[in-house]
Each structure stands twice: as structure tokens, then as C-alpha cells.
Design a protein around this motif. Structure first.
Motif, PDB file in Angstrom:
ATOM      1  N   ARG A 193      -1.417  -9.146  16.704  1.00 18.58           N
ATOM      2  CA  ARG A 193      -1.651  -8.815  15.478  1.00 18.58           C
ATOM      3  C   ARG A 193      -1.265  -8.346  14.639  1.00 18.58           C
ATOM      4  NH1 ARG A 193      -7.616  -5.134  15.845  1.00 18.58           N
ATOM      5  NH2 ARG A 193      -8.015  -6.293  18.049  1.00 18.58           N
ATOM      6  N   GLY A 194      -1.160  -8.332  13.638  1.00 15.76           N
ATOM      7  CA  GLY A 194       0.251  -8.459  12.499  1.00 15.76           C
ATOM      8  C   GLY A 194       1.168  -9.730  12.172  1.00 15.76           C
ATOM      9  N   ALA A 195       1.626  -9.749  10.870  1.00 14.41           N
ATOM     10  CA  ALA A 195       2.279 -10.617  10.602  1.00 14.41           C
ATOM     11  C   ALA A 195       3.741 -11.356  11.130  1.00 14.41           C
ATOM     12  CB  ALA A 195       2.418 -10.801   9.107  1.00 14.41           C
ATOM     13  N   PHE A 196       4.411 -11.813  11.540  1.00 14.15           N
ATOM     14  CA  PHE A 196       4.999 -11.860  12.234  1.00 14.15           C
ATOM     15  C   PHE A 196       6.439 -13.198  10.997  1.00 14.15           C
ATOM     16  CE2 PHE A 196       3.083 -10.393  15.897  1.00 14.15           C
ATOM     17  CZ  PHE A 196       3.505  -9.408  16.085  1.00 14.15           C
ATOM     18  N   ARG A 197       8.086 -12.578  11.284  1.00 16.60           N
ATOM     19  CA  ARG A 197       8.460 -13.255   9.844  1.00 16.60           C
ATOM     20  C   ARG A 197      10.536 -13.339  11.126  1.00 16.60           C
ATOM     21  NH1 ARG A 197       9.876 -13.052   5.285  1.00 16.60           N
ATOM     22  NH2 ARG A 197       8.221 -11.808   4.460  1.00 16.60           N
ATOM     23  N   GLU A 198       9.835 -13.203  12.343  1.00 18.81           N
ATOM     24  CA  GLU A 198      11.420 -12.987  13.533  1.00 18.81           C
ATOM     25  C   GLU A 198      10.866 -13.444  14.563  1.00 18.81           C
ATOM     26  OE1 GLU A 198      13.578  -9.704  12.152  1.00 18.81           O
ATOM     27  OE2 GLU A 198      14.421 -10.799  10.924  1.00 18.81           O
ATOM     28  N   GLY A 199      11.449 -13.567  15.685  1.00 17.86           N
ATOM     29  CA  GLY A 199      10.852 -14.209  17.719  1.00 17.86           C
ATOM     30  C   GLY A 199      11.904 -13.046  17.910  1.00 17.86           C
ATOM     31  N   PRO A 200      11.190 -12.827  19.114  1.00 15.31           N
ATOM     32  CA  PRO A 200       9.918 -14.042  19.253  1.00 15.31           C
ATOM     33  C   PRO A 200       9.290 -13.042  19.080  1.00 15.31           C
ATOM     34  CG  PRO A 200      11.323 -13.081  21.491  1.00 15.31           C
ATOM     35  CD  PRO A 200      11.981 -13.281  20.463  1.00 15.31           C
ATOM     36  N   VAL A 201       7.875 -13.297  19.607  1.00 14.10           N
ATOM     37  CA  VAL A 201       6.797 -12.799  19.291  1.00 14.10           C
ATOM     38  C   VAL A 201       6.244 -12.341  19.989  1.00 14.10           C
ATOM     39  CG1 VAL A 201       4.673 -12.370  17.990  1.00 14.10           C
ATOM     40  CG2 VAL A 201       6.474 -13.854  17.225  1.00 14.10           C
ATOM     41  N   ILE A 221       4.547 -16.292  11.506  1.00 11.10           N
ATOM     42  CA  ILE A 221       3.202 -16.059  12.465  1.00 11.10           C
ATOM     43  C   ILE A 221       2.386 -15.097  12.303  1.00 11.10           C
ATOM     44  CG2 ILE A 221       2.079 -15.516  14.989  1.00 11.10           C
ATOM     45  CD1 ILE A 221       4.028 -17.027  15.828  1.00 11.10           C
ATOM     46  N   ALA A 222       1.164 -14.812  12.213  1.00  9.80           N
ATOM     47  CA  ALA A 222       0.184 -14.262  11.548  1.00  9.80           C
ATOM     48  C   ALA A 222      -1.383 -14.474  11.453  1.00  9.80           C
ATOM     49  CB  ALA A 222       0.592 -14.132   9.778  1.00  9.80           C
ATOM     50  N   PRO A 223      -2.504 -13.430  11.483  1.00  5.96           N
ATOM     51  CA  PRO A 223      -3.794 -13.575  11.750  1.00  5.96           C
ATOM     52  C   PRO A 223      -4.339 -14.796  11.107  1.00  5.96           C
ATOM     53  CG  PRO A 223      -3.121 -11.305  11.113  1.00  5.96           C
ATOM     54  CD  PRO A 223      -2.094 -12.115  11.251  1.00  5.96           C
ATOM     55  N   ASP A 224      -5.188 -15.960  11.808  1.00  6.00           N
ATOM     56  CA  ASP A 224      -6.003 -17.225  11.070  1.00  6.00           C
ATOM     57  C   ASP A 224      -6.935 -16.860  10.536  1.00  6.00           C
ATOM     58  OD1 ASP A 224      -5.840 -19.630  10.696  1.00  6.00           O
ATOM     59  OD2 ASP A 224      -6.188 -20.188  11.913  1.00  6.00           O
ATOM     60  N   ASP A 225      -7.199 -16.178   9.740  1.00  4.21           N
ATOM     61  CA  ASP A 225      -8.543 -16.026   9.203  1.00  4.21           C
ATOM     62  C   ASP A 225      -9.328 -15.076   9.574  1.00  4.21           C
ATOM     63  OD1 ASP A 225     -11.023 -16.705   7.389  1.00  4.21           O
ATOM     64  OD2 ASP A 225     -11.643 -18.394   9.067  1.00  4.21           O
ATOM     65  N   GLY A 226      -8.817 -13.612   9.796  1.00  4.10           N
ATOM     66  CA  GLY A 226      -9.674 -12.455   9.682  1.00  4.10           C
ATOM     67  C   GLY A 226      -9.361 -12.469  11.198  1.00  4.10           C
ATOM     68  N   THR A 229     -13.662  -7.579  17.127  1.00  5.03           N
ATOM     69  CA  THR A 229     -13.868  -7.499  18.201  1.00  5.03           C
ATOM     70  C   THR A 229     -15.100  -7.228  18.432  1.00  5.03           C
ATOM     71  OG1 THR A 229     -13.225  -4.861  18.256  1.00  5.03           O
ATOM     72  CG2 THR A 229     -11.625  -6.331  19.170  1.00  5.03           C
ATOM     73  N   GLY A 230     -16.087  -6.856  19.503  1.00  3.34           N
ATOM     74  CA  GLY A 230     -17.863  -6.627  18.911  1.00  3.34           C
ATOM     75  C   GLY A 230     -18.404  -7.804  20.452  1.00  3.34           C
ATOM     76  N   GLY A 231     -19.982  -7.382  20.315  1.00  5.36           N
ATOM     77  CA  GLY A 231     -20.934  -8.441  20.632  1.00  5.36           C
ATOM     78  C   GLY A 231     -20.636 -10.656  19.195  1.00  5.36           C
ATOM     79  N   ASP A 232     -20.211  -9.861  18.199  1.00  8.05           N
ATOM     80  CA  ASP A 232     -19.725 -11.284  17.159  1.00  8.05           C
ATOM     81  C   ASP A 232     -18.419 -11.449  17.238  1.00  8.05           C
ATOM     82  OD1 ASP A 232     -19.149  -9.148  15.423  1.00  8.05           O
ATOM     83  OD2 ASP A 232     -20.298  -9.883  14.463  1.00  8.05           O
ATOM     84  N   GLY A 233     -17.771 -11.036  18.185  1.00  5.52           N
ATOM     85  CA  GLY A 233     -16.098 -10.543  18.030  1.00  5.52           C
ATOM     86  C   GLY A 233     -15.402 -12.224  17.987  1.00  5.52           C
ATOM     87  N   ARG A 234     -14.161 -12.304  16.989  1.00  8.99           N
ATOM     88  CA  ARG A 234     -13.973 -13.977  16.952  1.00  8.99           C
ATOM     89  C   ARG A 234     -11.681 -13.449  16.756  1.00  8.99           C
ATOM     90  NH1 ARG A 234     -16.087 -17.905  15.419  1.00  8.99           N
ATOM     91  NH2 ARG A 234     -17.784 -17.312  15.872  1.00  8.99           N
ATOM     92  N   PHE A 235     -11.803 -14.445  17.250  1.00 10.71           N
ATOM     93  CA  PHE A 235      -9.437 -14.757  15.847  1.00 10.71           C
ATOM     94  C   PHE A 235      -8.917 -15.219  16.189  1.00 10.71           C
ATOM     95  CE2 PHE A 235      -8.676 -14.163  20.300  1.00 10.71           C
ATOM     96  CZ  PHE A 235      -7.609 -14.465  20.616  1.00 10.71           C
ATOM     97  N   GLY A 236      -8.344 -15.149  15.367  1.00  6.90           N
ATOM     98  CA  GLY A 236      -6.752 -16.561  15.264  1.00  6.90           C
ATOM     99  C   GLY A 236      -5.629 -15.929  15.122  1.00  6.90           C
ATOM    100  N   VAL A 237      -4.498 -16.935  15.208  1.00 10.26           N
ATOM    101  CA  VAL A 237      -3.059 -17.219  15.377  1.00 10.26           C
ATOM    102  C   VAL A 237      -2.693 -17.833  14.972  1.00 10.26           C
ATOM    103  CG1 VAL A 237      -1.008 -16.086  16.406  1.00 10.26           C
ATOM    104  CG2 VAL A 237      -3.504 -14.301  16.786  1.00 10.26           C
ATOM    105  N   ALA A 238      -2.250 -18.306  14.187  1.00  7.68           N
ATOM    106  CA  ALA A 238      -1.473 -19.780  13.430  1.00  7.68           C
ATOM    107  C   ALA A 238       0.336 -19.083  13.244  1.00  7.68           C
ATOM    108  CB  ALA A 238      -2.177 -19.504  12.720  1.00  7.68           C
ATOM    109  N   TRP A 239       1.078 -20.279  13.537  1.00 11.47           N
ATOM    110  CA  TRP A 239       2.315 -19.460  12.948  1.00 11.47           C
ATOM    111  C   TRP A 239       2.081 -21.014  11.929  1.00 11.47           C
ATOM    112  CZ3 TRP A 239       4.730 -24.957  12.769  1.00 11.47           C
ATOM    113  CH2 TRP A 239       6.226 -24.548  11.922  1.00 11.47           C
ATOM    114  N   GLN A 240       2.376 -20.812  11.175  1.00  9.75           N
ATOM    115  CA  GLN A 240       3.324 -22.241   9.959  1.00  9.75           C
ATOM    116  C   GLN A 240       4.412 -22.161   9.576  1.00  9.75           C
ATOM    117  OE1 GLN A 240      -0.784 -22.133   7.255  1.00  9.75           O
ATOM    118  NE2 GLN A 240       0.665 -22.385   5.660  1.00  9.75           N
ATOM    119  N   GLY A 241       4.450 -23.621   8.607  1.00  8.27           N
ATOM    120  CA  GLY A 241       5.495 -23.553   8.128  1.00  8.27           C
ATOM    121  C   GLY A 241       6.152 -24.964   8.165  1.00  8.27           C
TER     122      GLY A 241
END
Length: 280
Positions: A193-201, A221-226, A229-241
Motif C-alpha cells: 500500500r502507498g507509493a514508492f520511489r525507492e526499492g526494494p519494495v 510503484i503506487a496503487p493502480d485505480d484505488g 476491502t470488503g465484499g466488493d473488494g478490489r485493488f491494483g498495484v502498478a510500476w510505471q516508468g
């Protein structure tokens, strides 16, 4: 079992490969807020370079949406040989990142899924080619005891396919992973969770594992489209560069049965890659 075969997209199966350049009218993309967060992590240079790729019209993306159930998983005897094979291609960007193993202490291995996707391109010669190639994997563990929960490890590794001679070097510009709860199940947690500009993550939900560390050499690396959690929970994580070699994204999440439900495990995994080819 060796490898789970690909199959065309349908209402219940995965969409694992894009065989033609995506239509910009229908291909999904991150929300404006998530895209700004990723661009901010990589600095002003990323914004300018991304603009150049877009202006050249030489970029594209491919996405996969995979239905996860215990019946669809393969590799019931273990995923170690596949991990070793992928490490030969991706090095420190392999399935567990810079960790040699997942550090599992308690969860029971259930099975895994592996496939590949690519960003198709055209150099004007009429010969089909690929700008970016990627492998993706899901490794599923069951939390024994009263929890009746599952932990799911998600990985995508992408590499730029450089042309043999001539101009127009390829670049990877985005690698993403994510998941969503299925019917009768809730998403109880995910990382990172959260955003990262230095690694390793660090990618972990606690000492029981699975856990890993994602290399981060440039970009962010940061959350992708929010995420929720919960019954309709979803998440995404993306590297971009911008990378002309190999990049990866990892995540881990936990699913539990919804209150009053007694249904077989069901979830969905999502993967995405983007890239293109310039003139230099």
C-alpha cells in the motif's frame, strides 16, 4: 501438472492475450488520480518521455483478466521449477523479486497459474512483432484453522523486445497486477500500500507469508485505480516508468468467506503491461 493452457475470454474464463493492437476506445486505463500519482513518483522526466512516446503513436498495452478457483489452478506438485525457470529470464525481477523464497510459515500451498501476454507492434514491414513480452503468475495458499481464508501472490514480469539492428528501441512503461473478490468472498487485506520511489519494495501481509521484495530501479510503484476491502473488494498495484530492459510488479492479498456464506473459493486476478517503440 505442467502448465495451465490459455483459453479465449468468456464469461467465466481468463482473457490472457491480446492478439491485435488495443482499440483506444475500449482498452481500460488507470484513473486520472492514479496515473498522476504514478507519474509524480517517477519525476518530471517521466512525464516528458511518456508524452514523446504518445506523440510518436508507437505505444500500446495488453491486459489479462483471470478467473481464480481451486479447480482452475495447476502445478499442484509445487511451483518451484517454474520460479527457477522464470528467474532465468527475469533475474531479480522474478516471482519473489529479490527474495530467494516466499518465507511461508503456516499457509498451505494449493496451486498456481502461469501464462504470458504481450504488447503487439508493427514496424511498418507488415511482419507481426512484439514490443513488450511478459509472463504472469498467481500462487495460491490456504490458511488452515478457523479462518478458512486464502492468500494469493500476484506477479508480472515484463521485458522490452529490442529490434535486431536499426533504430527504434523498445521500452516497458507500465506493469500492473491486481485482484478482486468473487461471489461469497471478501478481500480482507492486500500489500503493498502507498507509493514508492525507492526499492526494494516489501510485499507482505505478515510473518506467515508469502512475502517478497520488488526491485525498483527508476520509475515508481503506487496503487493502480484505488483499492478497497470488503465484499466488493478490489485493488491494483502498478510500476510505471521508462525501462529498456526488465521490470516487474508484485502484490499479495487475502480473501475470506463472507458472513453466512459457504462457497468454494472464487476471485479474479488482473494483469497489465504497456510499452512501445521510439525512433532512437
Amino acid at each position: 501438472m505442467s502448465r495451465q493452457p490459455s483459453s479465449p475470454s468468456d464469461a467465466s474464463g481468463p482473457r490472457v492475450r491480446s492478439d491485435s493492437p488495443p482499440d483506444p476506445r475500449t482498452t481500460s486505463s488507470p484513473s486520472a488520480c492514479s496515473r498522476r500519482a504514478l507519474l509524480a513518483l517517477a519525476g518530471g522526466g517521466l512525464s516528458a518521455t511518456s508524452g514523446c512516446l504518445s506523440a510518436l503513436g508507437s505505444s500500446g498495452e495488453s491486459n489479462a483478466d483471470v478467473a481464480l478457483t481451486t479447480e482452475r489452478l495447476a502445478f499442484e506438485d509445487g511451483f518451484g521449477p517454474e520460479v527457477a525457470s522464470l528467474a532465468g529470464t527475469y533475474g531479480e525481477h522474478g516471482v519473489w523479486g529479490q527474495s530467494e523464497e516466499p518465507g511461508v510459515d503456516g499457509p498451505t500451498y494449493v496451486g498456481a497459474y502461469r501464462d504470458s501476454i504481450s504488447v503487439p507492434g508493427d514496424d511498418g514491414s507488415g511482419v507481426p512483432e512484439s514490443w513488450v513480452s511478459a509472463d504472469v503468475a498467481v500462487v495460491v495458499y490456504r490458511l488452515d484453522g478457523d479462518e478458512h481464508a486464502y492468500r494469493v501472490w500476484l506477479w508480472a514480469g515484463a521485458r522490452a523486445d529490442q529490434p535486431d539492428g536499426g533504430l527504434g528501441r523498445a521500452s516497458v512503461t507500465r506493469v500492473s497486477v491486481g485482484a478482486a473478490a468473487g461471489r461469497g468472498w471478501t478481500l480482507d487485506g492486500y500489500a503493498p500500500r502507498g507509493a514508492f520511489r525507492e526499492g526494494p519494495v516489501p510485499v507482505s501481509l505478515g510473518e506467515r507469508g508469502p512475502s517478497g521484495r520488488t526491485p525498483l530501479h527508476g520509475g515508481g510503484i503506487a496503487p493502480d485505480d484505488g483499492g478497497r476491502t470488503g465484499g466488493d473488494g478490489r485493488f491494483g498495484v502498478a510500476w510505471q516508468g521508462i525501462a529498456r530492459d526488465v521490470r516487474s510488479a508484485n502484490a499479495v492479498c487475502e480473501f475470506g468467506p463472507a458472513s453466512g456464506e459457504d462457497r468454494p473459493f472464487e476471485a479474479r486476478a488482473t494483469f497489465g503491461i504497456a510499452g512501445g517503440r521510439g525512433v532512437l
